[in-house]
Write a protein that holds these residues in place. Structure first.
Motif, PDB file in Angstrom:
ATOM      1  N   VAL A 109      33.551 -10.221  62.606  1.00 29.46           N
ATOM      2  CA  VAL A 109      32.963  -9.288  61.652  1.00 29.46           C
ATOM      3  C   VAL A 109      34.015  -8.228  61.389  1.00 29.46           C
ATOM      4  O   VAL A 109      34.662  -7.746  62.329  1.00 29.46           O
ATOM      5  N   THR A 110      34.228  -7.881  60.126  1.00 28.49           N
ATOM      6  CA  THR A 110      35.190  -6.830  59.799  1.00 28.49           C
ATOM      7  C   THR A 110      34.463  -5.656  59.171  1.00 28.49           C
ATOM      8  O   THR A 110      33.378  -5.806  58.607  1.00 28.49           O
ATOM      9  N   PHE A 111      35.083  -4.495  59.294  1.00 29.87           N
ATOM     10  CA  PHE A 111      34.543  -3.337  58.590  1.00 29.87           C
ATOM     11  C   PHE A 111      35.680  -2.466  58.093  1.00 29.87           C
ATOM     12  O   PHE A 111      36.684  -2.283  58.754  1.00 29.87           O
ATOM     13  N   ASP A 114      32.847  -1.271  53.949  1.00 30.34           N
ATOM     14  CA  ASP A 114      31.594  -1.965  54.252  1.00 30.34           C
ATOM     15  C   ASP A 114      31.889  -3.001  55.330  1.00 30.34           C
ATOM     16  O   ASP A 114      33.019  -3.148  55.775  1.00 30.34           O
ATOM     17  N   ALA A 115      30.853  -3.704  55.759  1.00 28.23           N
ATOM     18  CA  ALA A 115      31.020  -4.687  56.830  1.00 28.23           C
ATOM     19  C   ALA A 115      30.604  -6.063  56.333  1.00 28.23           C
ATOM     20  O   ALA A 115      29.704  -6.188  55.505  1.00 28.23           O
ATOM     21  N   ARG A 116      31.280  -7.070  56.876  1.00 32.17           N
ATOM     22  CA  ARG A 116      30.902  -8.447  56.524  1.00 32.17           C
ATOM     23  C   ARG A 116      31.361  -9.394  57.624  1.00 32.17           C
ATOM     24  O   ARG A 116      32.339  -9.135  58.330  1.00 32.17           O
ATOM     25  N   GLN A 117      30.631 -10.473  57.736  1.00 28.98           N
ATOM     26  CA  GLN A 117      31.003 -11.517  58.684  1.00 28.98           C
ATOM     27  C   GLN A 117      32.011 -12.420  57.996  1.00 28.98           C
ATOM     28  O   GLN A 117      31.736 -12.988  56.952  1.00 28.98           O
ATOM     29  N   VAL A 118      33.207 -12.534  58.582  1.00 28.62           N
ATOM     30  CA  VAL A 118      34.256 -13.358  57.974  1.00 28.62           C
ATOM     31  C   VAL A 118      34.374 -14.711  58.658  1.00 28.62           C
ATOM     32  O   VAL A 118      35.034 -15.608  58.140  1.00 28.62           O
ATOM     33  N   GLY A 148      29.909  -1.680  60.568  1.00 28.77           N
ATOM     34  CA  GLY A 148      30.545  -2.745  61.335  1.00 28.77           C
ATOM     35  C   GLY A 148      29.765  -3.113  62.580  1.00 28.77           C
ATOM     36  O   GLY A 148      29.546  -4.292  62.862  1.00 28.77           O
ATOM     37  N   GLU A 151      26.417  -4.887  61.664  1.00 30.75           N
ATOM     38  CA  GLU A 151      26.646  -6.284  61.287  1.00 30.75           C
ATOM     39  C   GLU A 151      27.084  -7.105  62.498  1.00 30.75           C
ATOM     40  O   GLU A 151      26.687  -8.261  62.665  1.00 30.75           O
TER      41      GLU A 151
END
Length: 171
Positions: A109-111, A114-118, A148, A151
């Motif tokens: 997961v990056t932030f 915003d945050a997102r699962q990569v 982050g 998520e």
């Protein structure tokens, strides 16, 4: 001070902390970790004390450890480009991936702003896919650690499994 000191910008404390074996006492049988505490007068200010707290986990042989479900929450904000901070995280993840077993799982997961699962939870057998996701990490945006972590814990909750090592690791 006499002209033989390194450039202050080249000193990265995080590289020194783990460079030494501090010979901490191992945990007692049946315990998972032991804590060592040492204090002394500060050489910088006589009114202060310096305290070192060390934690030594019990040693588990690689073949004896439970499978792991690891969720890495990685700061990819613009500040991570300073002094190759993100590069250091990538190097560490490369070392980890080399040690993953097929029954291990890793999610990323990056932030930034915003945050997102990569990377969804991926088997340790799929090292190439994991490394591609690690190598694709790039910095941008501001730092939204709250997003982050939210998520990251959501992703870790989805990947949670009984009888596994389940961890969220903030980088």
């Amino acid at each position: 001070l006499d002209g033989h000191m390194p450039d202050p910008n080249s000193v990265r404390v995080e590289e020194f902390v783990n460079a030494f074996d501090y010979h901490y006492e191992p945990p007692k049988p049946g315990q998972d970790f032991a804590i060592s505490v040492e204090a002394g007068a500060s050489p910088f200010n006589s009114r202060n004390q310096l305290v070192q707290v060390g934690i030594q986990a019990r040693r588990v042989e690689a073949e004896s450890r439970k499978p792991a479900s690891l969720t890495f929450v990685i700061d990819t904000s613009g500040s991570m480009s300073i002094a190759s901070r993100l590069g250091t995280v990538k190097q560490a993840l490369h070392l980890l991936v080399d040690q993953l077993r097929p029954d291990d799982r890793i999610a990323l997961v990056t932030f930034g702003s915003d945050a997102r699962q990569v990377l969804a939870p991926t088997s340790g057998a799929d090292k190439q896919r994991i490394l591609q996701a690690v190598d694709a990490l790039a910095t941008s945006g501001s730092t939204s650690i709250d997003a982050g972590l939210r998520e990251g814990f959501r992703a870790a909750d989805e990947a949670y499994a009984v009888n596994r090592i389940n961890m969220v690791l903030l980088c």
